[in-house]
Every structure is written in C-alpha cells, then in structure tokens.
Scaffold this motif. Structure first.
Motif, PDB file in Angstrom:
ATOM      1  N   UNK A  19       1.060  -1.319   0.059  1.00  0.00           N
ATOM      2  CA  UNK A  19      -0.086   0.152   0.006  1.00  0.00           C
ATOM      3  C   UNK A  19       0.799   1.251  -0.122  1.00  0.00           C
ATOM      4  N   UNK A  20       1.963   1.250   0.685  1.00  0.00           N
ATOM      5  CA  UNK A  20       2.815   2.405   0.440  1.00  0.00           C
ATOM      6  C   UNK A  20       3.703   2.260  -0.643  1.00  0.00           C
ATOM      7  N   UNK A  21       4.225   1.146  -1.203  1.00  0.00           N
ATOM      8  CA  UNK A  21       4.652   1.106  -2.404  1.00  0.00           C
ATOM      9  C   UNK A  21       4.027   1.583  -3.647  1.00  0.00           C
ATOM     10  N   UNK A  22       2.557   1.489  -3.323  1.00  0.00           N
ATOM     11  CA  UNK A  22       1.776   2.145  -4.187  1.00  0.00           C
ATOM     12  C   UNK A  22       1.228   1.103  -5.425  1.00  0.00           C
ATOM     13  N   UNK A 191     -22.309  -4.961  -1.560  1.00  0.00           N
ATOM     14  CA  UNK A 191     -21.617  -4.162  -2.454  1.00  0.00           C
ATOM     15  C   UNK A 191     -19.893  -4.264  -2.460  1.00  0.00           C
ATOM     16  N   UNK A 192     -19.601  -4.477  -1.099  1.00  0.00           N
ATOM     17  CA  UNK A 192     -17.980  -4.571  -0.796  1.00  0.00           C
ATOM     18  C   UNK A 192     -17.636  -6.226  -1.376  1.00  0.00           C
ATOM     19  N   UNK A 193     -18.580  -6.977  -1.348  1.00  0.00           N
ATOM     20  CA  UNK A 193     -18.259  -8.206  -2.063  1.00  0.00           C
ATOM     21  C   UNK A 193     -17.802  -8.119  -3.575  1.00  0.00           C
ATOM     22  N   UNK A 194     -19.014  -7.341  -4.058  1.00  0.00           N
ATOM     23  CA  UNK A 194     -18.896  -7.101  -5.731  1.00  0.00           C
ATOM     24  C   UNK A 194     -17.724  -6.105  -6.138  1.00  0.00           C
ATOM     25  N   UNK A 195     -17.503  -4.857  -5.508  1.00  0.00           N
ATOM     26  CA  UNK A 195     -16.615  -4.070  -5.631  1.00  0.00           C
ATOM     27  C   UNK A 195     -15.395  -4.067  -5.248  1.00  0.00           C
ATOM     28  N   UNK A 196     -14.957  -4.832  -4.243  1.00  0.00           N
ATOM     29  CA  UNK A 196     -13.713  -4.794  -3.517  1.00  0.00           C
ATOM     30  C   UNK A 196     -13.140  -6.496  -3.369  1.00  0.00           C
ATOM     31  N   UNK A 256      -8.892  -2.791  -3.167  1.00  0.00           N
ATOM     32  CA  UNK A 256      -9.376  -3.996  -2.540  1.00  0.00           C
ATOM     33  C   UNK A 256      -9.373  -3.661  -1.017  1.00  0.00           C
ATOM     34  N   UNK A 257      -9.202  -4.465  -0.012  1.00  0.00           N
ATOM     35  CA  UNK A 257      -9.506  -4.134   1.310  1.00  0.00           C
ATOM     36  C   UNK A 257      -8.414  -3.404   1.972  1.00  0.00           C
ATOM     37  N   UNK A 258      -7.214  -3.182   1.199  1.00  0.00           N
ATOM     38  CA  UNK A 258      -6.018  -2.568   1.749  1.00  0.00           C
ATOM     39  C   UNK A 258      -5.342  -1.541   0.949  1.00  0.00           C
ATOM     40  N   UNK A 259      -5.535  -1.863  -0.481  1.00  0.00           N
ATOM     41  CA  UNK A 259      -4.631  -0.944  -1.463  1.00  0.00           C
ATOM     42  C   UNK A 259      -5.663   0.180  -2.025  1.00  0.00           C
TER      43      UNK A 259
END
Length: 280
Positions: A19-22, A191-196, A256-259
């Motif tokens: 997530x920091x690396x981008x 929606x989180x299941x579909x989007x992320x 996604x959940x973290x990026x």
C-alpha cells in the motif's frame, strides 16, 4: 537520487508494504509522492521505502540496514496488515519470522536459484506451497489475535521507534484507513463483495482495523512516537463517506481491502501531511 535530495532537503522515509509502495497506482500517485509534493516547500523530501509483502520484521531490518545511515529527519510507518494476513494464513511462524508470503516464487537457496530457470520446477514449487497452505488450519482466535502476531509486530515496530528516539529521528506510526465501517448495512456489505472482492469477511476485517488502530496508539504512547490517526481524521474531514448511502463512493477510494486507488492515495497523503506539518 537520495544524495541530491539530501543536499537541499531533510529526508522523510515512508516504511510499509504494498500500500505504501503504491500497488494499483502510478509511480507518482502513491501517498508518499503526494506527501512529497506538499512538503517539499517546507524543506523536506519524502522517500517511498515501501516494499510489497513486507511485514514488521522486514521493515525493521530495512530501517536498520539501509535507511538509518541517511540520518533522516523522520520516518512514517504504515504497517500491520501483512503481519496479520500472514499469521492468519499460517505463514507467520515464531520459529521462522523471516518467511515471506512470496516464498513460493522467491528462491531461498542456491539450488532453487538454479532450478528457477526451469519452468517445470517453478510450477512444481508453486503447487507444493499451494497444497501446503491450503491445508493449514487457522483458529478464529488467530483471526482477531490475542498475543500472536501483535506482540511480534509491537516488538519490531517498537525497536524502530527506539532507534528513532536514540538518533533524533521523529517517528510517525500511521493507523489503518479502510473501506469497512461500523453499522454497514447488509446491502453495503454485499456491494463490498462485488466492488472489493471482500467475500464474507467484512466484519472480521473491521475487527482487525480496530485492533490495529488501538495497538498503534498504545505503542506510540508507550514508546513516545506520534500516532497518525487517519481513520479519525478521515471522519472529521470527509464525513460524506461515513453515510451508508455513500458506501460506493467510499469503496471507490480502495482497489481492495488494503490498497488505495489514486484518489484514496491522495486523501491518505493529505491526512498524513496534516499531522507531519504540525510536528516537523
């Protein structure tokens, strides 16, 4: 070029994982680049030291062996997710703290480096690791953790903070900013299941976020570092994202959940910069 940047500016290194690396963003749109663009006028340059898959033990070694010699003015640490994920996946072992989640593709000795030239050997290694990991059982207690990965994380990040204190380096530990939130409706979770690609772990991930923020805050108070409470600041500056009807807009800040998406990186950079500017 670090030497050129150091001639005219004090350096700030951003430690963390992908997530920091981008990941999911262009090279100049991750949050360290956002911070750099704003803090340059104050006499600082922000260096992205994030490496995908790094846990706290890897971040500690990177800081000790590669970063400390540059005598930075400050470091930021956005860490914890990879420790938690590897622990819950059965990868994070007390007897082998350096095991990496990419061990199935990274050579670990000279023979494997030679065998990696063989596509057949590479495929076979991936299959072995996949079979092994699939059959590891992780308890529900590990999903929330009590004294598994958090104690190791606190020891590793705590050592970074202590080294910073000894060397006159300001240390900023960043909390978790995530798409999950309290009192989300069933529709929002769907929606989180579909989007992320959240599957069914929305509530489990929310537990992790709260645990991580609490652990970060406690460690900062104990070791005299600055806790960057991005979740609280996010709620203060962007209340529109807290409403259930705007969950889709909130999810748009994350790949996604973290990026983060590039818009998410922009907001993350702004929130961190606000804290840095008050303390540097």
């Amino acid at each position: 070029d670090l030497s050129t940047a150091q001639q005219n500016h004090q350096l700030i290194f951003c430690l963390g994982g992908s997530s920091t690396a981008g990941t999911e963003s262009r090279h100049d749109r991750h949050y360290p680049a956002v911070i750099d663009s704003m803090i340059k006028k104050d006499g600082y340059r922000c260096i992205n030291a994030g490496v995908g898959g790094y846990r706290s033990i890897h971040e500690l070694l990177l800081f000790k062996n590669r970063i400390l010699k540059f005598k930075p003015a400050a470091v930021t640490i956005f860490s914890g997710y990879n420790d938690w994920e590897d622990y819950t996946s059965g990868i994070y072992g007390k007897n082998d703290p350096f095991t990496h989640w990419l061990s199935h593709v990274l050579p670990t000795n000279h023979m494997e480096r030679v065998l990696d030239y063989s596509a057949l050997a590479h495929t076979a290694k991936k299959a072995v690791y996949k079979f092994r990991d699939k059959n590891k059982l992780v308890s529900e207690e590990a999903m929330g953790d009590i004294k598994g990965w958090t104690e190791q994380w606190k020891n590793n990040i705590g050592e970074i903070i202590e080294l910073c204190n000894e060397n006159g380096i300001q240390c900023f530990v960043i909390g978790q900013l995530a798409p999950v939130y309290d009192n989300a409706s069933t529709k929002a979770k769907s929606m989180a299941i579909m989007d992320l690609d959240f599957q069914d772990n929305f509530d489990e991930y929310l537990k992790f976020v709260k645990l991580m923020n609490r652990t970060c805050k406690e460690l900062c108070e104990e070791k005299r570092a600055v806790f960057v409470d991005v979740a609280r600041d996010f709620e203060d500056y962007f209340p529109v994202y807290l409403m259930d009807k705007n969950s889709k807009e909130r999810y748009s800040l994350f790949a996604d959940c973290i990026h983060f998406t590039e818009q998410g990186n922009l907001i993350m950079g702004l929130l961190i910069y606000n804290t840095l500017s008050r303390h540097l």
